[in-house]
Scaffold this motif. Sequence first.
Motif, PDB file in Angstrom:
ATOM      1  N   LEU A   1       0.832  -1.207   0.000  1.00 13.28           N
ATOM      2  CA  LEU A   1       0.000   0.000   0.000  1.00 13.28           C
ATOM      3  C   LEU A   1       0.863   1.253   0.000  1.00 13.28           C
ATOM      4  O   LEU A   1       0.641   2.172  -0.790  1.00 13.28           O
ATOM      5  N   SER A   2       1.861   1.296   0.875  1.00 12.94           N
ATOM      6  CA  SER A   2       2.709   2.492   0.964  1.00 12.94           C
ATOM      7  C   SER A   2       3.523   2.691  -0.302  1.00 12.94           C
ATOM      8  O   SER A   2       3.746   3.826  -0.744  1.00 12.94           O
ATOM      9  N   LYS A   3       3.935   1.607  -0.934  1.00 13.79           N
ATOM     10  CA  LYS A   3       4.699   1.704  -2.184  1.00 13.79           C
ATOM     11  C   LYS A   3       3.840   2.291  -3.304  1.00 13.79           C
ATOM     12  O   LYS A   3       4.283   3.176  -4.041  1.00 13.79           O
ATOM     13  N   GLN A   4       2.597   1.821  -3.434  1.00 15.17           N
ATOM     14  CA  GLN A   4       1.722   2.326  -4.484  1.00 15.17           C
ATOM     15  C   GLN A   4       1.334   3.782  -4.238  1.00 15.17           C
ATOM     16  O   GLN A   4       1.315   4.588  -5.168  1.00 15.17           O
ATOM     17  N   LEU A   5       1.027   4.136  -2.991  1.00 18.25           N
ATOM     18  CA  LEU A   5       0.680   5.526  -2.697  1.00 18.25           C
ATOM     19  C   LEU A   5       1.848   6.454  -2.952  1.00 18.25           C
ATOM     20  O   LEU A   5       1.677   7.563  -3.476  1.00 18.25           O
ATOM     21  N   ALA A   6       3.047   6.013  -2.606  1.00 22.24           N
ATOM     22  CA  ALA A   6       4.241   6.826  -2.873  1.00 22.24           C
ATOM     23  C   ALA A   6       4.424   7.027  -4.375  1.00 22.24           C
ATOM     24  O   ALA A   6       4.813   8.114  -4.828  1.00 22.24           O
ATOM     25  N   ALA A   7       4.123   5.998  -5.153  1.00 23.01           N
ATOM     26  CA  ALA A   7       4.234   6.114  -6.613  1.00 23.01           C
ATOM     27  C   ALA A   7       3.240   7.145  -7.141  1.00 23.01           C
ATOM     28  O   ALA A   7       3.589   7.991  -7.979  1.00 23.01           O
ATOM     29  N   TRP A   8       1.982   7.080  -6.674  1.00 23.82           N
ATOM     30  CA  TRP A   8       0.988   8.054  -7.115  1.00 23.82           C
ATOM     31  C   TRP A   8       1.365   9.469  -6.693  1.00 23.82           C
ATOM     32  O   TRP A   8       1.251  10.401  -7.480  1.00 23.82           O
ATOM     33  N   GLU A   9       1.818   9.625  -5.470  1.00 23.36           N
ATOM     34  CA  GLU A   9       2.125  10.958  -4.965  1.00 23.36           C
ATOM     35  C   GLU A   9       3.330  11.581  -5.660  1.00 23.36           C
ATOM     36  O   GLU A   9       3.417  12.800  -5.792  1.00 23.36           O
ATOM     37  N   ASN A  10       4.269  10.753  -6.112  1.00 23.79           N
ATOM     38  CA  ASN A  10       5.464  11.257  -6.796  1.00 23.79           C
ATOM     39  C   ASN A  10       5.356  11.136  -8.315  1.00 23.79           C
ATOM     40  O   ASN A  10       6.303  11.471  -9.032  1.00 23.79           O
ATOM     41  N   GLU A  11       4.195  10.644  -8.790  1.00 27.19           N
ATOM     42  CA  GLU A  11       3.921  10.493 -10.216  1.00 27.19           C
ATOM     43  C   GLU A  11       5.007   9.696 -10.926  1.00 27.19           C
ATOM     44  O   GLU A  11       5.548  10.109 -11.963  1.00 27.19           O
ATOM     45  N   ILE A  12       5.306   8.539 -10.330  1.00 31.20           N
ATOM     46  CA  ILE A  12       6.280   7.621 -10.903  1.00 31.20           C
ATOM     47  C   ILE A  12       5.708   6.209 -10.818  1.00 31.20           C
ATOM     48  O   ILE A  12       4.664   5.997 -10.197  1.00 31.20           O
ATOM     49  N   SER A  13       6.380   5.261 -11.413  1.00 30.01           N
ATOM     50  CA  SER A  13       5.932   3.872 -11.331  1.00 30.01           C
ATOM     51  C   SER A  13       6.307   3.298  -9.970  1.00 30.01           C
ATOM     52  O   SER A  13       7.272   3.766  -9.335  1.00 30.01           O
ATOM     53  N   PRO A  14       5.597   2.293  -9.490  1.00 27.66           N
ATOM     54  CA  PRO A  14       5.942   1.676  -8.201  1.00 27.66           C
ATOM     55  C   PRO A  14       7.380   1.159  -8.170  1.00 27.66           C
ATOM     56  O   PRO A  14       8.037   1.212  -7.127  1.00 27.66           O
ATOM     57  N   GLU A  15       7.889   0.692  -9.295  1.00 28.62           N
ATOM     58  CA  GLU A  15       9.249   0.179  -9.349  1.00 28.62           C
ATOM     59  C   GLU A  15      10.288   1.278  -9.130  1.00 28.62           C
ATOM     60  O   GLU A  15      11.406   1.003  -8.693  1.00 28.62           O
ATOM     61  N   ALA A  16       9.915   2.526  -9.443  1.00 26.78           N
ATOM     62  CA  ALA A  16      10.863   3.642  -9.314  1.00 26.78           C
ATOM     63  C   ALA A  16      10.832   4.293  -7.933  1.00 26.78           C
ATOM     64  O   ALA A  16      11.621   5.194  -7.649  1.00 26.78           O
ATOM     65  N   VAL A  17       9.928   3.851  -7.064  1.00 25.01           N
ATOM     66  CA  VAL A  17       9.815   4.440  -5.723  1.00 25.01           C
ATOM     67  C   VAL A  17      11.074   4.125  -4.899  1.00 25.01           C
ATOM     68  O   VAL A  17      11.509   2.970  -4.846  1.00 25.01           O
ATOM     69  N   THR A  18      11.627   5.157  -4.277  1.00 22.01           N
ATOM     70  CA  THR A  18      12.812   4.955  -3.447  1.00 22.01           C
ATOM     71  C   THR A  18      12.398   4.523  -2.037  1.00 22.01           C
ATOM     72  O   THR A  18      11.232   4.678  -1.644  1.00 22.01           O
ATOM     73  N   TYR A  19      13.352   4.030  -1.305  1.00 24.73           N
ATOM     74  CA  TYR A  19      13.099   3.605   0.079  1.00 24.73           C
ATOM     75  C   TYR A  19      12.594   4.787   0.904  1.00 24.73           C
ATOM     76  O   TYR A  19      11.653   4.646   1.685  1.00 24.73           O
ATOM     77  N   GLU A  20      13.206   5.957   0.731  1.00 22.30           N
ATOM     78  CA  GLU A  20      12.817   7.144   1.508  1.00 22.30           C
ATOM     79  C   GLU A  20      11.388   7.571   1.174  1.00 22.30           C
ATOM     80  O   GLU A  20      10.615   7.935   2.067  1.00 22.30           O
ATOM     81  N   GLN A  21      11.031   7.553  -0.107  1.00 20.95           N
ATOM     82  CA  GLN A  21       9.671   7.928  -0.511  1.00 20.95           C
ATOM     83  C   GLN A  21       8.646   6.978   0.095  1.00 20.95           C
ATOM     84  O   GLN A  21       7.606   7.411   0.593  1.00 20.95           O
ATOM     85  N   ARG A  22       8.940   5.684   0.035  1.00 22.87           N
ATOM     86  CA  ARG A  22       8.007   4.703   0.580  1.00 22.87           C
ATOM     87  C   ARG A  22       7.891   4.821   2.084  1.00 22.87           C
ATOM     88  O   ARG A  22       6.794   4.756   2.642  1.00 22.87           O
ATOM     89  N   MET A  23       9.007   5.048   2.768  1.00 22.67           N
ATOM     90  CA  MET A  23       8.988   5.113   4.231  1.00 22.67           C
ATOM     91  C   MET A  23       8.238   6.336   4.746  1.00 22.67           C
ATOM     92  O   MET A  23       7.614   6.279   5.805  1.00 22.67           O
ATOM     93  N   ARG A  24       8.289   7.438   3.998  1.00 21.40           N
ATOM     94  CA  ARG A  24       7.516   8.627   4.409  1.00 21.40           C
ATOM     95  C   ARG A  24       6.025   8.291   4.427  1.00 21.40           C
ATOM     96  O   ARG A  24       5.304   8.641   5.355  1.00 21.40           O
ATOM     97  N   VAL A  25       5.570   7.616   3.382  1.00 20.72           N
ATOM     98  CA  VAL A  25       4.164   7.239   3.300  1.00 20.72           C
ATOM     99  C   VAL A  25       3.855   6.148   4.336  1.00 20.72           C
ATOM    100  O   VAL A  25       2.829   6.208   5.029  1.00 20.72           O
ATOM    101  N   TYR A  26       4.718   5.156   4.425  1.00 19.69           N
ATOM    102  CA  TYR A  26       4.551   4.034   5.353  1.00 19.69           C
ATOM    103  C   TYR A  26       4.348   4.541   6.786  1.00 19.69           C
ATOM    104  O   TYR A  26       3.418   4.127   7.484  1.00 19.69           O
TER     105      TYR A  26
END
Length: 198
Positions: A59-84
């Motif tokens: 869930l946090s990975k997908q939301l981070a992707a939407w919020e940063n307008e990138i693909s889930p595969e491109a989400v960084t650890y920091e981006q995901r952890m902020r949402v997580y």
Amino acid sequence: MSTAASVPARPGETNERERNGESDTLTQETAFEILSCRRRRHVVHYLLQRGEPTSLHELSKQLAAWENEISPEAVTYEQRMRVYTALRQAHLPKMDDAAIVRFDANGGTIRLTDDATKLEVYLDIVPHDGLPWSSYYLGLCGVAVGVLTAALLELFPFNLLPGIAWGFVVVALFSASAVAHKRHDERHHLGQEGKPPI
């Protein structure tokens, strides 16, 4: 994922609600509070898309992707952890308290409750994309009355067409507006494929 589908309510939660005389029925106030936050709307959107419980990690990975307008595969650890962190500490407990989701903090799983489907009713009321449809139709009625009155009084240039023709023009305007409204609602429906509409 079948074991996650039976994520229980928190221990003692049902009994506590019964003792306090509370019901699980979603109130308007609760719905507005949940929908007022874009990230919580995105949680509902993702869970409706999946149609089954999910992990906090996914869930946090997908939301981070939407919020940063990138693909889930491109989400960084920091981006995901902020949402997580925000989901785990604030949003999911709040949504669990409102009986929108069931969040198993120990197992890290989230599932929608039946009340979540009732949120859709309130989306037109929560402002998120400009002019409300009610104001649009009120304005369209004003234009229609003005056009038909001018045609009835045979004012130029409304006297160039018979009154019945202007009646058809008004009907066509309302018909086109209704089609546009329908398509708008379909595009802005939570749980549709793709990124969240709001």
